[in-house]
Design a protein around this motif. Structure first.
Motif, PDB file in Angstrom:
ATOM      1  N   PHE A 149       0.975  -0.302  -0.539  1.00  0.00           N
ATOM      2  CA  PHE A 149       0.221   0.448   0.275  1.00  0.00           C
ATOM      3  C   PHE A 149       0.630   0.926   0.506  1.00  0.00           C
ATOM      4  O   PHE A 149       0.614   2.158  -0.802  1.00  0.00           O
ATOM      5  CB  PHE A 149      -1.047  -0.542   1.245  1.00  0.00           C
ATOM      6  N   GLU A 150       1.640   1.969   0.974  1.00  0.00           N
ATOM      7  CA  GLU A 150       2.912   2.073   0.928  1.00  0.00           C
ATOM      8  C   GLU A 150       3.373   2.372  -0.249  1.00  0.00           C
ATOM      9  O   GLU A 150       3.535   3.392  -0.465  1.00  0.00           O
ATOM     10  CB  GLU A 150       3.833   2.545   2.161  1.00  0.00           C
ATOM     11  N   ALA A 151       4.081   1.962  -1.162  1.00  0.00           N
ATOM     12  CA  ALA A 151       4.882   1.859  -2.313  1.00  0.00           C
ATOM     13  C   ALA A 151       3.106   2.160  -3.042  1.00  0.00           C
ATOM     14  O   ALA A 151       3.987   3.256  -4.570  1.00  0.00           O
ATOM     15  CB  ALA A 151       4.600  -0.123  -2.683  1.00  0.00           C
ATOM     16  N   VAL A 152       2.543   1.922  -3.159  1.00  0.00           N
ATOM     17  CA  VAL A 152       1.669   2.358  -3.773  1.00  0.00           C
ATOM     18  C   VAL A 152       0.847   3.778  -4.251  1.00  0.00           C
ATOM     19  O   VAL A 152       0.826   4.820  -5.401  1.00  0.00           O
ATOM     20  CB  VAL A 152       0.051   1.604  -4.635  1.00  0.00           C
ATOM     21  N   VAL A 153       1.096   3.808  -2.836  1.00  0.00           N
ATOM     22  CA  VAL A 153       0.663   5.956  -2.773  1.00  0.00           C
ATOM     23  C   VAL A 153       1.533   6.652  -2.992  1.00  0.00           C
ATOM     24  O   VAL A 153       1.591   7.775  -3.818  1.00  0.00           O
ATOM     25  CB  VAL A 153      -0.045   5.931  -0.935  1.00  0.00           C
ATOM     26  N   LEU A 155       4.556   5.795  -5.591  1.00  0.00           N
ATOM     27  CA  LEU A 155       4.947   6.094  -6.961  1.00  0.00           C
ATOM     28  C   LEU A 155       3.297   6.749  -7.541  1.00  0.00           C
ATOM     29  O   LEU A 155       3.707   7.308  -8.542  1.00  0.00           O
ATOM     30  CB  LEU A 155       4.904   4.852  -7.086  1.00  0.00           C
ATOM     31  N   GLY A 156       2.161   6.185  -6.471  1.00  0.00           N
ATOM     32  CA  GLY A 156       1.464   6.322  -8.120  1.00  0.00           C
ATOM     33  C   GLY A 156       0.304   5.483  -8.897  1.00  0.00           C
ATOM     34  O   GLY A 156      -0.796   6.039  -9.535  1.00  0.00           O
ATOM     35  N   LYS A 157       1.051   4.358  -8.870  1.00  0.00           N
ATOM     36  CA  LYS A 157       0.600   3.732  -9.827  1.00  0.00           C
ATOM     37  C   LYS A 157       0.662   2.039  -9.680  1.00  0.00           C
ATOM     38  O   LYS A 157       2.160   1.680  -8.824  1.00  0.00           O
ATOM     39  CB  LYS A 157       1.497   3.518 -10.919  1.00  0.00           C
ATOM     40  N   VAL A 158       0.002   1.289  -9.463  1.00  0.00           N
ATOM     41  CA  VAL A 158       0.445  -0.322  -9.469  1.00  0.00           C
ATOM     42  C   VAL A 158       1.983  -0.952  -9.836  1.00  0.00           C
ATOM     43  O   VAL A 158       1.908  -1.439  -9.324  1.00  0.00           O
ATOM     44  CB  VAL A 158      -1.496  -0.941  -9.476  1.00  0.00           C
ATOM     45  N   SER A 159       1.596  -0.585 -10.711  1.00  0.00           N
ATOM     46  CA  SER A 159       2.707  -1.304 -11.704  1.00  0.00           C
ATOM     47  C   SER A 159       4.038  -0.916 -11.563  1.00  0.00           C
ATOM     48  O   SER A 159       5.219  -1.084 -11.631  1.00  0.00           O
ATOM     49  CB  SER A 159       3.129  -0.958 -13.257  1.00  0.00           C
ATOM     50  N   GLN A 199       9.288  -5.950  -6.888  1.00  0.00           N
ATOM     51  CA  GLN A 199       9.826  -7.571  -7.664  1.00  0.00           C
ATOM     52  C   GLN A 199       8.357  -8.515  -7.114  1.00  0.00           C
ATOM     53  O   GLN A 199       8.664  -9.191  -6.910  1.00  0.00           O
ATOM     54  CB  GLN A 199      10.913  -7.451  -7.274  1.00  0.00           C
ATOM     55  N   VAL A 200       7.238  -7.814  -7.745  1.00  0.00           N
ATOM     56  CA  VAL A 200       7.051  -8.678  -7.942  1.00  0.00           C
ATOM     57  C   VAL A 200       5.696  -8.359  -8.950  1.00  0.00           C
ATOM     58  O   VAL A 200       5.839  -7.652  -9.693  1.00  0.00           O
ATOM     59  CB  VAL A 200       5.254  -8.458  -6.083  1.00  0.00           C
ATOM     60  N   THR A 201       4.246  -9.420  -8.919  1.00  0.00           N
ATOM     61  CA  THR A 201       3.731  -8.876  -9.865  1.00  0.00           C
ATOM     62  C   THR A 201       2.556  -8.348  -9.680  1.00  0.00           C
ATOM     63  O   THR A 201       2.459  -8.260  -8.492  1.00  0.00           O
ATOM     64  CB  THR A 201       2.739 -10.506 -10.413  1.00  0.00           C
ATOM     65  N   THR A 202       1.593  -7.569 -10.749  1.00  0.00           N
ATOM     66  CA  THR A 202       0.602  -6.121 -10.002  1.00  0.00           C
ATOM     67  C   THR A 202      -0.317  -6.916  -9.634  1.00  0.00           C
ATOM     68  O   THR A 202      -0.874  -6.630  -9.078  1.00  0.00           O
ATOM     69  CB  THR A 202       0.651  -5.482 -11.627  1.00  0.00           C
ATOM     70  N   ASN A 261      -7.170   9.609 -13.996  1.00  0.00           N
ATOM     71  CA  ASN A 261      -6.548   9.786 -15.051  1.00  0.00           C
ATOM     72  C   ASN A 261      -5.432   8.919 -14.879  1.00  0.00           C
ATOM     73  O   ASN A 261      -3.739   8.844 -15.054  1.00  0.00           O
ATOM     74  CB  ASN A 261      -5.004  11.431 -14.558  1.00  0.00           C
ATOM     75  N   ARG A 262      -6.017   7.439 -14.912  1.00  0.00           N
ATOM     76  CA  ARG A 262      -4.793   6.220 -14.489  1.00  0.00           C
ATOM     77  C   ARG A 262      -3.794   5.833 -13.603  1.00  0.00           C
ATOM     78  O   ARG A 262      -3.161   5.763 -13.502  1.00  0.00           O
ATOM     79  CB  ARG A 262      -3.967   6.321 -15.744  1.00  0.00           C
ATOM     80  N   ARG A 263      -4.332   7.077 -13.028  1.00  0.00           N
ATOM     81  CA  ARG A 263      -3.106   6.309 -11.601  1.00  0.00           C
ATOM     82  C   ARG A 263      -4.356   6.323 -10.330  1.00  0.00           C
ATOM     83  O   ARG A 263      -5.229   6.673 -10.024  1.00  0.00           O
ATOM     84  CB  ARG A 263      -2.839   8.593 -11.415  1.00  0.00           C
ATOM     85  N   LEU A 264      -3.633   5.671  -8.843  1.00  0.00           N
ATOM     86  CA  LEU A 264      -4.296   5.886  -7.673  1.00  0.00           C
ATOM     87  C   LEU A 264      -4.239   6.643  -6.640  1.00  0.00           C
ATOM     88  O   LEU A 264      -3.043   6.874  -6.649  1.00  0.00           O
ATOM     89  CB  LEU A 264      -4.119   3.972  -7.027  1.00  0.00           C
ATOM     90  N   ILE A 265      -5.353   7.844  -6.300  1.00  0.00           N
ATOM     91  CA  ILE A 265      -4.955   9.082  -5.696  1.00  0.00           C
ATOM     92  C   ILE A 265      -5.961   7.855  -3.987  1.00  0.00           C
ATOM     93  O   ILE A 265      -7.117   7.425  -4.344  1.00  0.00           O
ATOM     94  CB  ILE A 265      -5.763   9.715  -6.015  1.00  0.00           C
ATOM     95  N   PRO A 266      -5.237   8.417  -3.406  1.00  0.00           N
ATOM     96  CA  PRO A 266      -6.036   7.569  -1.684  1.00  0.00           C
ATOM     97  C   PRO A 266      -6.577   8.303  -1.669  1.00  0.00           C
ATOM     98  O   PRO A 266      -7.095   9.723  -1.656  1.00  0.00           O
ATOM     99  CB  PRO A 266      -4.620   7.718  -0.621  1.00  0.00           C
ATOM    100  N   THR A 267      -8.030   7.994  -0.874  1.00  0.00           N
ATOM    101  CA  THR A 267      -9.257   8.775  -1.047  1.00  0.00           C
ATOM    102  C   THR A 267      -8.927   9.141   1.177  1.00  0.00           C
ATOM    103  O   THR A 267      -6.969   8.869   1.642  1.00  0.00           O
ATOM    104  CB  THR A 267      -9.958   7.697   0.016  1.00  0.00           C
ATOM    105  N   GLU A 268      -9.511  10.003   1.647  1.00  0.00           N
ATOM    106  CA  GLU A 268      -8.745  10.129   3.420  1.00  0.00           C
ATOM    107  C   GLU A 268      -8.475   9.466   4.076  1.00  0.00           C
ATOM    108  O   GLU A 268      -7.797   9.745   5.157  1.00  0.00           O
ATOM    109  CB  GLU A 268      -9.735  11.310   3.347  1.00  0.00           C
TER     110      GLU A 268
END
Length: 341
Positions: A13-17, A19-23, A30-33, A56-63
């Motif tokens: 979760f921390e990495a996604v927030v 970096l903004g993208k799951v990929s 070093q894991v799969t999406t 816009n193809r990015r994941l934005i955290p909710t409140e």
């Protein structure tokens, strides 16, 4: 309960927030999406809320996601610091201290070379910051701080006194002497430089030492929350500063600043201290530094007293006035000390 926390999911979760993208998170980890997406879904199920929204193809955290990220990233930083401390040097030979900015630059900086030469096998880190250490959560061996209060529950050793007096540039003093031979009248006519969060501010000093002639203090337009700035401006001839001889030593010894008058007493009071939890004194490097810095403090006090005597200044001793903060804008420390510099 800690056993209920999905630490792996929080890491993803921390990495996604961040970096903004799951990929991108998957690439960094070093894991799969799909593995990242699955962990995010598990976290959302655990908390019962949505943690992201798409934009816009990015994941934005909710409140709720933002709150979780703030707590998670802070915890990860703390864990990283602990890990670094454990593996930082063979046998843990690293020494970390915290010191107030002006004091660190003006006093400790020019002297610490001799300590490093005496202890070449130690990695020394000095954090010059107005924040006092939280020894329970931060990796710090000791604080070198300013204050008059006894640190309840802490080990502390007095390093040296501070000496406070009005000072100004020689060129300004000549102009003030053309106005009057009375130093209090000179103060009335001068532009006063105020260290806004100092222990000894002009208002307090004038009320205590100015006498009836200065019962109503003059106004001053120059106000700073760092002693370094006030000292520099005074050396440039902009006004009279009520400042620390310890911190202004370079300018005073070089003649760029001079005492306003030998008729005005210099206030001396217990000031700089080593502060740390009692358990830290078991570390040899803490004992070595404490012995070294106390010796340096005694040497400097001898220099200061010789300088003041040569200039005809009389020193009076005080415990120091009560104050709510130090001149670097600090709140009272956990051991109830102040730090003006």
């Amino acid at each position: 309960m800690l056993k209920d926390i999905n630490f792996n999911g929080l890491r993803y979760f921390e990495a996604v927030v961040r970096l903004g993208k799951v990929s991108q998170a998957a690439e960094e980890l070093q894991v799969t999406t799909s593995a990242v997406s699955q962990q995010i879904r598990l976290l959302e199920q655990q908390f019962g809320v949505l943690l992201f929204r798409r934009r816009n193809r990015r994941l934005i955290p909710t409140e709720e996601g933002e709150r979780l990220y703030n707590a998670t990233s802070k915890a990860f930083r703390l864990m990283t610091d602990v890990q670094s401390a454990i593996v930082r040097q063979p046998q843990g030979r690293q020494f970390i201290m915290r010191v107030s900015p002006s004091f660190g630059v003006r006093w400790l900086g020019p002297r610490i070379k001799s300590f490093l030469e005496q202890n070449p096998n130690w990695a020394v880190r000095v954090d010059a910051t107005p924040d006092f250490s939280d020894f329970e959560t931060e990796i710090v061996d000791l604080d070198l701080r300013y204050g008059q209060e006894t640190a309840t529950g802490f080990h502390e050793v007095l390093v040296m006194q501070d000496f406070v007096m009005p000072m100004c540039a020689p060129s300004l003093l000549e102009k003030l002497r053309e106005i009057s031979d009375d130093p209090m009248e000179q103060i009335r006519k001068a532009q006063l430089i105020d260290s806004a969060k100092s222990v000894f501010r002009w208002d307090l000093w004038l009320n205590r030492y100015g006498g009836q002639s200065l019962s109503i203090p003059p106004l001053y337009q120059l106000r700073f929350d760092r002693s370094s700035m006030a000292i520099q401006l005074a050396a440039d001839g902009a006004g009279v500063a009520l400042e620390s001889v310890v911190l202004a030593w370079r300018e005073l010894s070089e003649g760029r600043l001079v005492p306003l008058s030998s008729q005005i007493d210099v206030i001396a009071y217990p000031a700089y201290r080593v502060v740390c939890p009692p358990r830290h004194t078991n570390r040899r490097i803490v004992r070595l530094f404490t012995e070294w810095v106390v010796e340096q403090g005694l040497e400097h006090m001898t220099e200061i007293r010789a300088f003041l005597k040569a200039n005809g200044c009389r020193v009076v001793h005080e415990d120091g006035p009560a104050s709510e903060g130090g001149s670097d804008g600090e709140k009272p420390a956990r051991p109830e000390a102040q730090d003006p510099q």
